[in-house]
Design an enzyme around this catalytic site. Structure first.
Site, PDB file in Angstrom:
ATOM      1  CG  HIS A  68      70.202  -8.443 -31.759  1.00 19.51           C
ATOM      2  ND1 HIS A  68      70.895  -8.797 -32.875  1.00 19.51           N
ATOM      3  CD2 HIS A  68      70.340  -9.456 -30.885  1.00 19.51           C
ATOM      4  CE1 HIS A  68      71.420  -9.996 -32.679  1.00 19.51           C
ATOM      5  NE2 HIS A  68      71.107 -10.408 -31.474  1.00 19.51           N
ATOM      6  CE1 TYR A 197      67.306 -15.783 -39.704  1.00 12.84           C
ATOM      7  CE2 TYR A 197      68.901 -14.048 -40.143  1.00 12.84           C
ATOM      8  CZ  TYR A 197      67.642 -14.443 -39.725  1.00 12.84           C
ATOM      9  OH  TYR A 197      66.731 -13.510 -39.330  1.00 12.84           O
ATOM     10  N   PRO A 289      57.201 -16.971 -39.692  1.00  9.64           N
ATOM     11  CG  PRO A 289      57.656 -18.479 -37.945  1.00  9.64           C
ATOM     12  CD  PRO A 289      56.820 -18.292 -39.178  1.00  9.64           C
ATOM     13  CE  LYS A 293      59.979  -7.739 -42.056  1.00 12.38           C
ATOM     14  NZ  LYS A 293      60.914  -6.749 -41.559  1.00 12.38           N
ATOM     15  CE1 TYR A 384      66.213 -10.445 -40.389  1.00 13.16           C
ATOM     16  CE2 TYR A 384      67.860  -9.008 -39.407  1.00 13.16           C
ATOM     17  CZ  TYR A 384      67.207 -10.215 -39.455  1.00 13.16           C
ATOM     18  OH  TYR A 384      67.547 -11.206 -38.574  1.00 13.16           O
TER      19      TYR A 384
HETATM   20  P1  RFL Z   1      47.845 -13.174 -30.879  1.00 13.25           P
HETATM   21  O1  RFL Z   1      49.129 -12.846 -30.202  1.00 13.25           O
HETATM   22  O2  RFL Z   1      47.653 -14.553 -31.392  1.00 13.25           O
HETATM   23  O3  RFL Z   1      46.693 -12.796 -29.867  1.00 13.25           O
HETATM   24  C1  RFL Z   1      45.353 -13.158 -30.127  1.00 13.25           C
HETATM   25  C2  RFL Z   1      44.631 -13.266 -28.807  1.00 13.25           C
HETATM   26  O4  RFL Z   1      43.257 -13.552 -29.055  1.00 13.25           O
HETATM   27  C3  RFL Z   1      42.805 -14.559 -28.146  1.00 13.25           C
HETATM   28  N1  RFL Z   1      41.661 -15.246 -28.777  1.00 13.25           N
HETATM   29  C4  RFL Z   1      40.377 -14.986 -28.462  1.00 13.25           C
HETATM   30  N2  RFL Z   1      39.842 -14.151 -27.556  1.00 13.25           N
HETATM   31  C5  RFL Z   1      38.478 -14.115 -27.488  1.00 13.25           C
HETATM   32  N3  RFL Z   1      37.675 -14.882 -28.263  1.00 13.25           N
HETATM   33  C6  RFL Z   1      38.180 -15.736 -29.179  1.00 13.25           C
HETATM   34  N4  RFL Z   1      37.378 -16.474 -29.939  1.00 13.25           N
HETATM   35  C7  RFL Z   1      39.602 -15.820 -29.304  1.00 13.25           C
HETATM   36  N5  RFL Z   1      40.439 -16.536 -30.099  1.00 13.25           N
HETATM   37  C8  RFL Z   1      41.675 -16.166 -29.763  1.00 13.25           C
HETATM   38  C9  RFL Z   1      44.023 -15.438 -27.950  1.00 13.25           C
HETATM   39  O5  RFL Z   1      43.939 -16.171 -26.737  1.00 13.25           O
HETATM   40  C10 RFL Z   1      45.159 -14.405 -27.932  1.00 13.25           C
HETATM   41  O6  RFL Z   1      45.412 -13.914 -26.635  1.00 13.25           O
HETATM   42  O7  RFL Z   1      47.587 -12.202 -32.131  1.00 13.25           O
HETATM   43  P2  RFL Z   1      48.049 -10.706 -32.407  1.00 13.25           P
HETATM   44  O8  RFL Z   1      47.702  -9.800 -31.272  1.00 13.25           O
HETATM   45  O9  RFL Z   1      47.537 -10.409 -33.757  1.00 13.25           O
HETATM   46  O10 RFL Z   1      49.674 -10.779 -32.436  1.00 13.25           O
HETATM   47  C11 RFL Z   1      50.332 -11.508 -33.437  1.00 13.25           C
HETATM   48  C12 RFL Z   1      51.658 -12.040 -32.883  1.00 13.25           C
HETATM   49  O11 RFL Z   1      51.425 -12.758 -31.673  1.00 13.25           O
HETATM   50  C13 RFL Z   1      52.361 -12.951 -33.907  1.00 13.25           C
HETATM   51  O12 RFL Z   1      52.275 -12.411 -35.201  1.00 13.25           O
HETATM   52  C14 RFL Z   1      53.856 -13.138 -33.576  1.00 13.25           C
HETATM   53  O13 RFL Z   1      54.026 -13.860 -32.384  1.00 13.25           O
HETATM   54  C15 RFL Z   1      54.585 -13.817 -34.741  1.00 13.25           C
HETATM   55  N6  RFL Z   1      55.988 -14.125 -34.380  1.00 13.25           N
HETATM   56  C16 RFL Z   1      56.949 -13.136 -34.419  1.00 13.25           C
HETATM   57  N7  RFL Z   1      56.615 -11.872 -34.780  1.00 13.25           N
HETATM   58  C17 RFL Z   1      57.556 -10.885 -34.761  1.00 13.25           C
HETATM   59  O14 RFL Z   1      57.222  -9.735 -35.101  1.00 13.25           O
HETATM   60  N8  RFL Z   1      58.851 -11.117 -34.355  1.00 13.25           N
HETATM   61  C18 RFL Z   1      59.272 -12.366 -33.957  1.00 13.25           C
HETATM   62  O15 RFL Z   1      60.435 -12.528 -33.567  1.00 13.25           O
HETATM   63  C19 RFL Z   1      58.302 -13.448 -34.004  1.00 13.25           C
HETATM   64  N9  RFL Z   1      58.632 -14.691 -33.598  1.00 13.25           N
HETATM   65  C20 RFL Z   1      56.322 -15.415 -33.967  1.00 13.25           C
HETATM   66  C21 RFL Z   1      57.667 -15.687 -33.569  1.00 13.25           C
HETATM   67  C22 RFL Z   1      55.360 -16.443 -33.926  1.00 13.25           C
HETATM   68  C23 RFL Z   1      55.721 -17.708 -33.543  1.00 13.25           C
HETATM   69  N10 RFL Z   1      54.741 -18.745 -33.570  1.00 13.25           N
HETATM   70  C24 RFL Z   1      53.400 -18.445 -33.224  1.00 13.25           C
HETATM   71  C25 RFL Z   1      54.859 -19.701 -34.587  1.00 13.25           C
HETATM   72  C26 RFL Z   1      58.010 -16.956 -33.148  1.00 13.25           C
HETATM   73  C27 RFL Z   1      57.055 -17.997 -33.138  1.00 13.25           C
HETATM   74  C28 RFL Z   1      57.461 -19.370 -32.676  1.00 13.25           C
END
Ligand code: RFL
Length: 387
Positions: A68, A197, A289, A293, A384
């Site tokens: 993309h 956007y 978001p 990143k 970006y």
């Molecule tokens: P995660 O993915 O939140 O995983 C953390 C894991 O830890 C578990 N956990 C525990 N396990 C044991 N004991 C505990 N006490 C625990 N507490 C929690 C949870 O169940 C979970 O499985 O963190 P990680 O690995 O640091 O990854 C971060 C990403 O998931 C996050 O930054 C992104 O999803 C942000 N984000 C986006 N990032 C991008 O790079 N590109 C995107 O297009 C993008 N779109 C988004 C997004 C986040 C969004 N949300 C959350 C608002 C779109 C959305 C809607």
């Protein structure tokens, strides 16, 4: 090695470690199906793809992900496109749903002999000044357990146990951007062949492809709006209004299969190392978001930590671990800066007072620079797609 959390951060780190024969257990609070179906990110930076390739973790995204490289801005002054894949460093995104990436990482981790315990919730981490760090856990059946390891990686997100266990004096840089989005996942094909956007006087609207059948939309709403406050029809009408569908064509409508309210917030913890405990991914810092990143930073930090742990545990060289926090904070702050800039580009105050007018005129001027200045476009493209 104990890794808390089976998100992108924990599973990339776990894969890097078990691939080098380092004994590693991942403790995950949720059940496996929950972890594998949680739809969040989708846009992977070119550097993220290179990291995943280096560790044999990119087969799925190469098979099913889509390149993309275009975004489109729709504003009160018309629309313009940026083919960012041909600007800056000349790199595209790979669009691959986070839940598919997590599923691939999990499968590979288990194939490599990694151990993961679902339903095991870390309750407290004692690692800051301990020779033999401990993680207190509530097991799936409710019984308490204690895990001991040389190092603990806190990859358990923003509400995890790692953050709750930090010593006094840990610095938290925090900003509430004062903007709220309704995050929507629609069972509908993308409506344009670009990230969309829309900057509108009623608020921001965003369009991001996920797969050929699923599209993510964002709709700016009032702070405190419940996720189910709007009917599906009202949401689609509002999206079409803000995306100026009358002028540029209607959206492909479909069932909304997920809604979440996202208050745009950022924070960064400092330092990212506390004795034997390392913070990685969302546990280390939360990024709004607006510039997609979060998952990319999580993968980057997991690789930096994985390599440093291998140097320490295999070769006895601890310099990488000592440098972990400073190295990652440099990347985190660059991403935060761009993300913050994006928020200013996409949102403006709605009032007609002097301050709101001033802010909105600055925003329009910023968009004009982006539309007309090649050096501004190169800068945009580099930040970006980059992490
Ligand atoms: P995660 O993915 O939140 O995983 C953390 C894991 O830890 C578990 N956990 C525990 N396990 C044991 N004991 C505990 N006490 C625990 N507490 C929690 C949870 O169940 C979970 O499985 O963190 P990680 O690995 O640091 O990854 C971060 C990403 O998931 C996050 O930054 C992104 O999803 C942000 N984000 C986006 N990032 C991008 O790079 N590109 C995107 O297009 C993008 N779109 C988004 C997004 C986040 C969004 N949300 C959350 C608002 C779109 C959305 C809607």
């Amino acid at each position: 090695m104990v890794v808390l959390g089976a998100g992108p951060a924990g599973l990339v780190l776990g894969n890097i470690l078990v691939d080098r024969g380092i004994d590693c257990v991942v403790l995950e609070r949720a059940e496996r199906t929950h972890v594998q179906t949680r739809a969040r990110a989708g846009f992977l930076a070119a550097n993220t793809v290179r990291i995943l390739e280096r560790h044999g973790l990119a087969d799925g995204l190469h098979r099913r992900g889509q390149l993309h490289s275009t975004c489109e801005f729709r504003t009160e002054d018309g629309r313009f496109r940026l083919d960012y894949g041909g600007l800056g460093q000349g790199e595209p995104h790979t669009v691959y749903p986070q839940q598919d990436l997590v599923t691939d990482l999990l499968t590979r981790f288990l194939d490599r002999g990694g151990q993961i315990r679902f339903g095991s919730e870390a309750v407290a981490v004692r690692a800051a000044d301990s020779e033999r760090p401990e993680v207190a856990v509530r097991e799936a059946d409710g019984r308490p357990a204690l895990w001991r390891a040389r190092y603990v990686a806190g990859c358990d997100g923003r509400h995890g146990a790692a953050r709750r266990s930090l010593p006094a004096g840990t610095v938290r840089h925090h900003r509430d951007h004062g903007v709220t989005w309704l995050g929507l996942l629609a069972e509908a094909p993308p409506s344009l062949d670009a990230v969309g956007y829309a900057v509108h006087e009623r608020g921001f609207a965003g369009h991001m492809a996920r797969t050929s059948e699923v599209t993510r939309y964002y709709l700016q709403c009032e702070r405190g709006t419940p996720a189910d406050a709007w009917s599906e029809e009202r949401i689609w009408d509002e999206l079409e209004l803000r995306m100026r569908a009358r002028t540029y064509g209607p959206l492909h409508r479909g069932r909304l299969v997920q809604r979440s309210v996202v208050d745009l917030e950022s924070d960064v913890l400092e330092p990212l190392r506390h004795g034997a405990l390392f913070l990685v991914g969302d546990a280390a810092g939360l990024i709004s978001p607006s510039a997609a990143k979060g998952a990319n930073l999580a993968v980057l930090e997991a690789e930096v930590l994985g390599r440093a742990l291998i140097d320490d545990l295999v070769v006895g060289d601890s310099k990488g671990l000592d440098a972990y926090s400073a190295r990652c904070l440099t990347h985190i702050w660059r991403a935060q800066e761009f993300s913050h800039w994006m928020i200013g580009l996409l949102h403006g105050p709605s009032g007609a007072d002097g301050e709101s007018l001033f802010h909105n005129s600055l925003r329009r001027s910023r968009l004009t620079s982006l539309r007309t200045s090649r050096s501004q476009q190169d800068w945009f493209a580099e930040h970006y797609v980059g992490v």
